[in-house]
Design a protein around this motif. Structure first.
Motif, mmCIF file in Angstrom:
data_model
loop_
_atom_site.group_PDB
_atom_site.id
_atom_site.type_symbol
_atom_site.label_atom_id
_atom_site.label_comp_id
_atom_site.label_asym_id
_atom_site.label_seq_id
_atom_site.Cartn_x
_atom_site.Cartn_y
_atom_site.Cartn_z
ATOM 1 N N SER A 187 0.807 -1.234 0.000
ATOM 2 C CA SER A 187 0.000 0.000 0.000
ATOM 3 C C SER A 187 0.833 1.275 0.000
ATOM 4 O O SER A 187 0.611 2.152 -0.842
ATOM 5 C CB SER A 187 -0.975 0.003 1.177
ATOM 6 N N ARG B 56 2.522 1.745 -3.387
ATOM 7 C CA ARG B 56 1.581 2.146 -4.440
ATOM 8 C C ARG B 56 1.112 3.584 -4.236
ATOM 9 O O ARG B 56 0.811 4.293 -5.195
ATOM 10 C CB ARG B 56 0.372 1.215 -4.448
ATOM 11 N N SER C 141 -14.738 11.196 -1.121
ATOM 12 C CA SER C 141 -14.918 10.310 0.033
ATOM 13 C C SER C 141 -14.972 8.846 -0.406
ATOM 14 O O SER C 141 -15.753 8.477 -1.286
ATOM 15 C CB SER C 141 -16.206 10.696 0.760
ATOM 16 N N VAL C 142 -14.088 8.064 0.194
ATOM 17 C CA VAL C 142 -14.042 6.626 -0.132
ATOM 18 C C VAL C 142 -15.380 5.973 0.251
ATOM 19 O O VAL C 142 -15.925 5.163 -0.505
ATOM 20 C CB VAL C 142 -12.869 5.947 0.618
ATOM 21 N N ILE D 22 -18.020 6.590 -2.282
ATOM 22 C CA ILE D 22 -17.863 5.730 -3.471
ATOM 23 C C ILE D 22 -18.467 4.354 -3.205
ATOM 24 O O ILE D 22 -19.177 3.789 -4.027
ATOM 25 C CB ILE D 22 -16.361 5.575 -3.819
ATOM 26 N N GLN E 176 -22.266 4.439 -2.784
ATOM 27 C CA GLN E 176 -22.971 5.012 -3.928
ATOM 28 C C GLN E 176 -24.023 4.029 -4.461
ATOM 29 O O GLN E 176 -23.741 2.853 -4.663
ATOM 30 C CB GLN E 176 -21.961 5.299 -5.038
ATOM 31 N N ARG F 97 -14.501 -2.207 -6.827
ATOM 32 C CA ARG F 97 -14.102 -0.853 -6.396
ATOM 33 C C ARG F 97 -13.031 -0.942 -5.309
ATOM 34 O O ARG F 97 -12.078 -0.172 -5.316
ATOM 35 C CB ARG F 97 -15.314 -0.108 -5.818
ATOM 36 N N LYS G 236 -10.986 -3.372 -4.877
ATOM 37 C CA LYS G 236 -9.762 -3.834 -5.531
ATOM 38 C C LYS G 236 -9.043 -2.638 -6.187
ATOM 39 O O LYS G 236 -7.829 -2.487 -6.090
ATOM 40 C CB LYS G 236 -10.135 -4.882 -6.601
ATOM 41 N N MET G 237 -9.838 -1.792 -6.810
ATOM 42 C CA MET G 237 -9.301 -0.606 -7.485
ATOM 43 C C MET G 237 -8.640 0.343 -6.477
ATOM 44 O O MET G 237 -7.563 0.868 -6.728
ATOM 45 C CB MET G 237 -10.456 0.116 -8.179
ATOM 46 N N LEU G 238 -9.333 0.533 -5.352
ATOM 47 C CA LEU G 238 -8.783 1.421 -4.313
ATOM 48 C C LEU G 238 -7.461 0.864 -3.785
ATOM 49 O O LEU G 238 -6.508 1.606 -3.561
ATOM 50 C CB LEU G 238 -9.782 1.573 -3.161
ATOM 51 N N LEU H 149 -5.451 -1.003 -5.476
ATOM 52 C CA LEU H 149 -4.470 -0.796 -6.550
ATOM 53 C C LEU H 149 -3.911 0.622 -6.529
ATOM 54 O O LEU H 149 -2.749 0.861 -6.844
ATOM 55 C CB LEU H 149 -5.120 -1.025 -7.918
ATOM 56 N N LEU H 150 -4.767 1.569 -6.139
ATOM 57 C CA LEU H 150 -4.313 2.963 -6.111
ATOM 58 C C LEU H 150 -3.390 3.240 -4.927
ATOM 59 O O LEU H 150 -2.700 4.251 -4.913
ATOM 60 C CB LEU H 150 -5.526 3.912 -6.016
ATOM 61 N N GLY H 151 -3.422 2.347 -3.941
ATOM 62 C CA GLY H 151 -2.551 2.548 -2.787
ATOM 63 C C GLY H 151 -3.293 2.724 -1.480
ATOM 64 O O GLY H 151 -2.685 3.002 -0.447
ATOM 65 N N TYR H 152 -4.601 2.584 -1.525
ATOM 66 C CA TYR H 152 -5.367 2.647 -0.272
ATOM 67 C C TYR H 152 -5.149 1.327 0.468
ATOM 68 O O TYR H 152 -5.299 0.256 -0.135
ATOM 69 C CB TYR H 152 -6.860 2.849 -0.545
ATOM 70 N N SER H 153 -4.799 1.406 1.731
ATOM 71 C CA SER H 153 -4.591 0.162 2.475
ATOM 72 C C SER H 153 -5.957 -0.407 2.859
ATOM 73 O O SER H 153 -6.907 0.365 3.078
ATOM 74 C CB SER H 153 -3.778 0.431 3.742
ATOM 75 N N PRO H 154 -6.067 -1.743 2.927
ATOM 76 C CA PRO H 154 -7.348 -2.338 3.356
ATOM 77 C C PRO H 154 -7.824 -1.738 4.681
ATOM 78 O O PRO H 154 -9.000 -1.513 4.882
ATOM 79 C CB PRO H 154 -7.011 -3.819 3.507
#
Lengths: 209, 388
Positions: A75, A78, B5-6, B9, B12, B302, B304-306, B308-313
């Motif tokens: 994380s 990325r 806001s995550v 999303i 939504q 979504r 998974k996408m977050l 991928l962007l670098g948002y930690s679980p």
């Protein structure tokens, strides 16, 4: 940031990869600030390589080290260190172009709103800024994905066939923008393509197949 | 800088009505559970007032008079064996035996003559001041304790019907009644004076040594069998006690059992309400967990996408939980406000009816907070399992 690929072979290619490959099953070092080109025909593992470098593929033998350490948490890498433009772009369709970029930028607050707007202008998609991605053409989306990748203080930029849907003029604009950001960040870059290209001044040309 | 806001999303396009319905379910269940606790403690203190003396209750029982008793085939008195059997019951702490007179008692007061009766019981069972309740042989005046119930009937039914004014307790204590105790040509003359009033025993009590003396002097023997008994119990509403009384055809005197019936009914009603609250809570919690599970499953791409962007679980879970916390916070706030309103109402009713001053318990407030905390902990664990 130095990346080492030690004898890496993706599991699906274990029985089929070519011994003459310069990447699979070899020890390869991607030095900080290097500009590397990867070319290979479809299905030989270009996207897989980028997946390995971005931590989305773990189905391989061998070892990946970043600054001599295996990666435990992708994380922060990325979010701050490794930027990517996916071949599939991976944008959120029901968000606007701007929201997609903001979603990435807010992780590090790397760029201001004005700077983001300037990027949209430079890539000639300023009119589409509030349009949902779902309604954009492939070329427009590709430009949004490139802008999104630049919204972080990356040390490596991974580009998977980044200009496949762009015309010559837009490709030139994108190359200029990417070049500027890579230079500004003093970052390394890895570009994958089906064929050898001259988009950037590469330090290494690696052939997978 | 404008932020996306995550949570927005992920939520939504989600139906708001589902969230609202789950919130309402949660609200109702928390409200019921909190209120049941508060009401139980309010009314519990009210109904337990009769337990002030060492937390025991006293029940006066007698044998049911049936046809066989009327025909003389069975006795209306308790034998020593029967008293011992009652004493041996686990729910009975002690038994007070009520002995009665075996002679005629004839009273005369202010020109009115009337028949009377006497009973005696161990002093421990008498709920009145016993300082003057003593008798020594040769003493002409007999101290008497009468039931408050008698006094009420006298002042509110007997005297008004005769056109006379009611008599206050102080005046009754000053008056003395001339007594003639007689049997088979033998007689004794005494005076009686009321020295106290009892709520517990509906009879006319005299000291035991006087009753024994009079019985022996007039009947020639001390009475062995007892006419009634008073049970000292820790819980007059216990099922075992009730079944025992029913099984032996024992009748209960006084109003205490009615109060205990009310307590029993209240306990049952609150128990049912509590169970109902728990069921609704269970359903709401399951729905809540299912909703979060559905949210994650529907947003798999979504999320998974977050990632991928670098948002930690962890940060994604945090964003979802923030929304959950907000909803839960509003729910808990509404519950607390409702409990306050309800308490205010109950407090008003109890004070108006002079039933006491109920206190608002801290636990009443803690219950919804603890439930909310446990639910959010469960949701967090579930999300961790699904997202990471």
């Amino acid at each position: 940031m130095e990346i080492k690929l030690l004898n890496i072979v993706p599991s699906p290619l274990l029985s089929s990869y070519s011994q003459s490959s310069l990447l699979w099953g070899k020890n390869v070092v991607l030095n900080a600030g290097e500009c590397i080109h990867i070319s290979a025909p479809s299905g030989t593992g270009k996207s897989t390589l980028l997946g390995v470098l971005y931590g989305t593929r773990t189905d391989f033998t061998g070892e990946l080290l970043i600054n001599d350490y295996p990666v435990e948490d992708w994380s922060p890498l990325r979010a701050k260190k490794i930027a990517i433009v996916f071949q599939d772009l991976e944008l959120l369709d029901d968000l606007t172009a701007l929201e997609n970029v903001q979603l990435k930028n807010q992780l590090t607050a790397h760029l201001s709103d004005a700077e983001i707007h300037a990027l949209f202008q430079e890539m000639d998609v300023q009119d589409l800024i509030n349009r949902k991605v779902l309604l954009l053409s492939r070329g427009e989306r590709q430009r949004v994905a490139i802008i999104r990748a630049l919204c972080m203080p990356f040390e490596w930029l991974l580009l998977d066939e980044p200009f496949s849907a762009l015309d010559e003029e837009n490709t030139k604009k994108a190359i200029g923008l990417i070049h500027r950001f890579v230079k500004r960040n003093n970052a390394g870059m890895l570009v994958s393509n089906l064929f050898k290209d001259t988009y950037f001044k590469y330090d290494q040309y690696l052939t997978i197949a | 800088m404008r932020r996306v806001s995550v949570a927005k999303i992920l939520f939504q396009g989600k139906s708001k009505s589902k969230l609202v319905l789950t919130g309402i379910g949660m609200l109702i269940s928390m409200l019921i559970i909190s209120s049941v606790f508060q009401i139980y403690s309010d009314f519990g203190s009210l109904l337990n007032e009769n337990k002030k003396e060492g937390a025991f209750e006293y029940i006066q029982i007698s044998k049911e008079i049936g046809v066989s008793t009327a025909l003389g085939l069975s006795s209306s008195k308790f034998s020593k064996k029967e008293v011992d059997r009652i004493k041996s019951q686990l729910f009975v702490e002690d038994v007070g035996e009520l002995w009665s007179n075996d002679f005629r008692v004839y009273g005369k007061f202010a020109g009115n003559a009337f028949d009377m009766f006497f009973t005696s019981i161990e002093d421990d069972f008498i709920d009145a001041d016993l300082d003057d309740f003593t008798w020594r042989e040769g003493q002409q005046e007999i101290p008497v304790i009468i039931s408050n119930q008698f006094l009420t009937i006298l002042n509110h039914a007997v005297l008004p019907s005769q056109g006379q004014r009611p008599i206050p307790k102080v005046a009754i204590k000053q008056a003395s009644v001339d007594l003639t105790l007689s049997k088979k040509g033998k007689w004794l003359k005494h005076r009686a004076r009321v020295v106290g009033f009892s709520d517990r025993i509906t009879s006319v009590l005299v000291p035991k040594n006087f009753l024994d003396y009079a019985n022996e002097a007039l009947s020639g023997s001390v009475v062995q069998d007892v006419s009634m008994v008073v049970l000292k119990v820790s819980d007059a509403s216990s099922k075992e006690l009730r079944s025992f009384l029913r099984a032996n055809d024992y009748e209960v005197e006084g109003e205490l059992p009615l109060l205990d019936n009310a307590k029993l009914l209240l306990k049952v009603a609150l128990g049912v309400l509590f169970a109902f609250g728990i069921i609704i809570l269970g359903v709401s919690v399951s729905l809540n967990l299912a909703q979060f599970q559905l949210l994650v499953l529907e947003n798999k791409e979504r999320i998974k996408m977050l990632v991928l962007l670098g948002y930690s679980p962890k940060s994604i879970i945090h964003s979802i939980l923030k929304t959950g916390f907000l909803n839960m916070g509003v729910t808990v706030l509404l519950v607390l406000l409702s409990v306050l309103l309800l308490f205010n109402r109950v407090h008003g009713v109890m004070v108006d009816a002079k039933l006491g001053y109920p206190e608002l318990h801290l636990v009443t407030f803690l219950i919804p907070l603890v439930i909310a905390g446990v639910i959010m902990f469960g949701v967090k664990r579930k999300l961790k399992k699904l997202v990471c």
